[in-house]
Design a protein around this motif. Structure first.
Motif, PDB file in Angstrom:
ATOM      1  N   SER A 177       0.746  -1.172   0.077  1.00 16.53           N
ATOM      2  CA  SER A 177      -0.051   0.179   0.001  1.00 16.53           C
ATOM      3  C   SER A 177       0.844   1.109   0.140  1.00 16.53           C
ATOM      4  O   SER A 177       1.952   1.306   0.649  1.00 16.53           O
ATOM      5  CB  SER A 177      -0.776   0.062   1.272  1.00 16.53           C
ATOM      6  N   PHE A 178       0.305   2.287  -0.777  1.00 11.50           N
ATOM      7  CA  PHE A 178       0.863   3.552  -0.718  1.00 11.50           C
ATOM      8  C   PHE A 178       0.174   4.657  -0.265  1.00 11.50           C
ATOM      9  O   PHE A 178       0.271   5.730  -0.709  1.00 11.50           O
ATOM     10  CB  PHE A 178       1.453   3.791  -2.254  1.00 11.50           C
ATOM     11  N   VAL A 179      -0.983   4.242   0.419  1.00  8.93           N
ATOM     12  CA  VAL A 179      -1.713   5.419   1.095  1.00  8.93           C
ATOM     13  C   VAL A 179      -1.335   6.324   1.838  1.00  8.93           C
ATOM     14  O   VAL A 179      -1.492   7.588   1.809  1.00  8.93           O
ATOM     15  CB  VAL A 179      -3.069   4.586   1.649  1.00  8.93           C
ATOM     16  N   ASP A 180      -0.186   5.783   2.546  1.00  7.17           N
ATOM     17  CA  ASP A 180       0.403   6.966   3.570  1.00  7.17           C
ATOM     18  C   ASP A 180       1.751   7.669   3.020  1.00  7.17           C
ATOM     19  O   ASP A 180       1.889   8.800   3.084  1.00  7.17           O
ATOM     20  CB  ASP A 180       0.554   6.442   4.869  1.00  7.17           C
ATOM     21  N   TRP A 181       2.387   6.747   2.334  1.00  2.00           N
ATOM     22  CA  TRP A 181       3.857   7.251   1.909  1.00  2.00           C
ATOM     23  C   TRP A 181       4.454   6.344   0.810  1.00  2.00           C
ATOM     24  O   TRP A 181       3.851   5.284   0.774  1.00  2.00           O
ATOM     25  CB  TRP A 181       4.653   7.810   2.880  1.00  2.00           C
ATOM     26  N   VAL A 182       5.474   6.865   0.322  1.00  2.16           N
ATOM     27  CA  VAL A 182       6.229   6.076  -0.722  1.00  2.16           C
ATOM     28  C   VAL A 182       7.988   6.290  -0.249  1.00  2.16           C
ATOM     29  O   VAL A 182       8.066   7.585   0.080  1.00  2.16           O
ATOM     30  CB  VAL A 182       6.084   6.671  -2.249  1.00  2.16           C
ATOM     31  N   SER A 183       8.239   5.406  -0.086  1.00  2.61           N
ATOM     32  CA  SER A 183       9.779   5.306   0.189  1.00  2.61           C
ATOM     33  C   SER A 183      10.629   4.394  -0.252  1.00  2.61           C
ATOM     34  O   SER A 183      10.749   4.302  -1.772  1.00  2.61           O
ATOM     35  CB  SER A 183       9.954   5.202   1.893  1.00  2.61           C
ATOM     36  N   LEU A 184      11.040   3.224   0.084  1.00  2.00           N
ATOM     37  CA  LEU A 184      11.776   2.033  -0.537  1.00  2.00           C
ATOM     38  C   LEU A 184      10.636   1.508  -1.594  1.00  2.00           C
ATOM     39  O   LEU A 184       9.493   1.436  -1.169  1.00  2.00           O
ATOM     40  CB  LEU A 184      12.281   0.955   0.390  1.00  2.00           C
TER      41      LEU A 184
END
Length: 481
Positions: A208-215
């Motif tokens: 999921s990417f609802v909160d943020w994107v990182s690795l």
């Protein structure tokens, strides 16, 4: 898409806020079931449609007992980066006291009961001490395997380029690492996670990417199948996606059109060393209460125009269910509801959900899809209540993707992905996440599974199986390698 009548609905309300919540899953004996609308990450909401890919014939006949999933699931983590990473595994374990929160100890290979930390402050969680080793160290360009000692409920595998801190309340409740609190050490670290629920009935895993994107993470699930094994994959974000999304948001912030400039660039979060560590969603940004944020009332003019539009004409929502508000047994358009904004109350009402009304949403309501008019509330099983639970996802998706004022916007959902995010006022975070999602699978906002029938590109990044043997997690490189 043919639907297997033997598959039962699996539902999840996973990780609301920063404290782990339970995940209820009901599965049957099908092997390698792929679901596209059952498990959604932090702050993702269960959309009431129930579409499932047909897993094919079961290897067991009705006279045979249904086997239980293996307790000792293998987790394989492949580090494709040019620097070392750490992994952490935790979730819930059934004990005589119910479901209790645990983390995997790397020195013993067993679960550690978090209540044994001995926390005593009910308001401030206590960090797990360093005497309880939790990190699984994986060198650059290497692969490491671990075997779970038992089932793991409502769990996560955290992957970090650095170290994460895990905290506990006196009752054993688990406070997860946070990517939105600048005072915590993990705020300055690149990290992400894979969600999973593994019990006797099988496994469900999710990106999921609802909160943020990182690795950039990808995952593959291997399971037993008739005559051998089955594998299914979700490739996730492409390598270097975080940097590309941030670059796109910087360009968006520098546009000076009739709308003025908006600080989309503030969604890019940098460490103390000025290294990009994540790109947060507008919803997380709103929760951080930035001073003078230009995104606070971002949707206001668009909402005003939409509300006026549907004061003057009908808005038809295709609920993609039957007359009782239940999921369709076979794919199809299903029943529709006709909605209008009331001139007096200025609330939207819909003919299939009498007694419910939908106030004009604020920008914050649209970012999260879980406040104001988008609060689902208790579902009591009545058709009215079920219709209400179907209206909310379609309404919030239409605002998020800015499709309400398009030429055919009076029917929702109507357009395919080519028309999502085409208005100047739209969720540019979601737009850019989808631009860099390999296969298009994964959630960029809470109801990203709302699409016209036959449109599967925005399907959830979910895999499931009844007899899983291995979860492979791929940690991709980035442009900084």
């Amino acid at each position: 898409m043919r639907v297997s009548s033997a598959i039962k609905t699996a539902t999840a309300a996973l990780f609301l806020g920063q404290t782990v919540q339970s995940l209820a899953v009901s599965t049957t004996r099908e092997v390698a079931v792929q679901r596209d609308e059952i498990l959604k990450g932090p702050h993702i909401h269960l959309e009431s449609r129930d579409k499932r890919a047909d897993p094919g014939p079961s290897p067991y006949n009705d006279s045979q007992p249904i086997p239980q999933a293996n307790r000792h699931l293998q987790i394989e983590i492949q580090n494709l980066r040019n620097r070392s990473i750490n992994a952490y595994i935790g979730g819930g374990m059934k004990t005589v006291n119910g479901t209790e929160q645990v983390m995997l100890r790397t020195d013993t290979g067993q679960y550690f009961l978090l209540k044994n930390v001995g926390a005593n402050d009910p308001n401030v969680p206590t960090p797990v001490p360093s005497t309880v080793p939790l990190n699984i160290s994986i060198p650059a360009n290497a692969t490491k395997n671990v075997t779970l000692p038992d089932y793991l409920l409502h769990g996560r595998v955290w992957i970090a380029e650095g170290h994460l801190e895990f905290r506990v309340y006196p009752n054993g409740a688990f406070s997860e690492p946070s990517g939105a609190n600048p005072s915590l050490m993990e705020y300055n670290v690149k990290w992400g996670f894979v969600e999973l629920n593994h019990d006797a009935g099988g496994i469900i895993i999710n990106l999921s990417f609802v909160d943020w994107v990182s690795l950039s993470l990808g995952m593959t699930l291997t399971s037993l199948a008739s005559g051998g094994t089955n594998t299914a994959s979700v490739r996730g974000l492409e390598p270097g996606a975080m940097e590309k999304i941030c670059d796109g948001l910087n360009k968006q912030a520098n546009l000076n059109d009739a709308l003025g400039q908006h600080d989309w660039d503030k969604l890019c979060i940098y460490s103390k060393e000025n290294t990009l560590v994540r790109v947060i969603s507008p919803n997380i940004d709103a929760s951080m209460h930035r001073v003078n944020s230009t995104l606070v009332d971002y949707y206001k003019d668009y909402v005003d125009k939409a509300w006026q539009e549907y004061t003057e004409r009908d808005l038809t929502l295709n609920l993609q269910g039957d007359a009782d508000g239940l999921p369709l047994l076979t794919p199809g358009d299903g029943i529709a509801t006709v909605c209008r904004v009331n001139n007096g109350t200025r609330a939207l009402t819909c003919d299939k959900a009498p007694g419910h009304s939908y106030a004009k949403p604020t920008t914050s309501d649209i970012w999260g899809c879980n406040s104001g008019p988008f609060v689902v509330g208790a579902i009591n099983g009545s058709s009215n209540s079920l219709m209400h639970s179907r209206i909310i996802p379609r309404l919030c998706a239409a605002f998020t993707r800015s499709t309400l004022l398009l030429s055919n916007g009076s029917v929702q959902p109507f357009y395919n992905e080519s028309q999502y995010y085409t208005n100047d006022v739209t969720n540019h975070y979601s737009r850019l996440v989808h631009k860099y999602l390999d296969q298009g699978k994964g959630y960029a906002f809470s109801y990203d599974d709302v699409n016209p029938e036959g449109i599967e590109h925005n399907a959830a990044g979910v895999l499931a199986a009844t007899l899983p043997t291995k979860v492979h997690i791929e940690v991709k490189g980035d442009t900084g390698n």
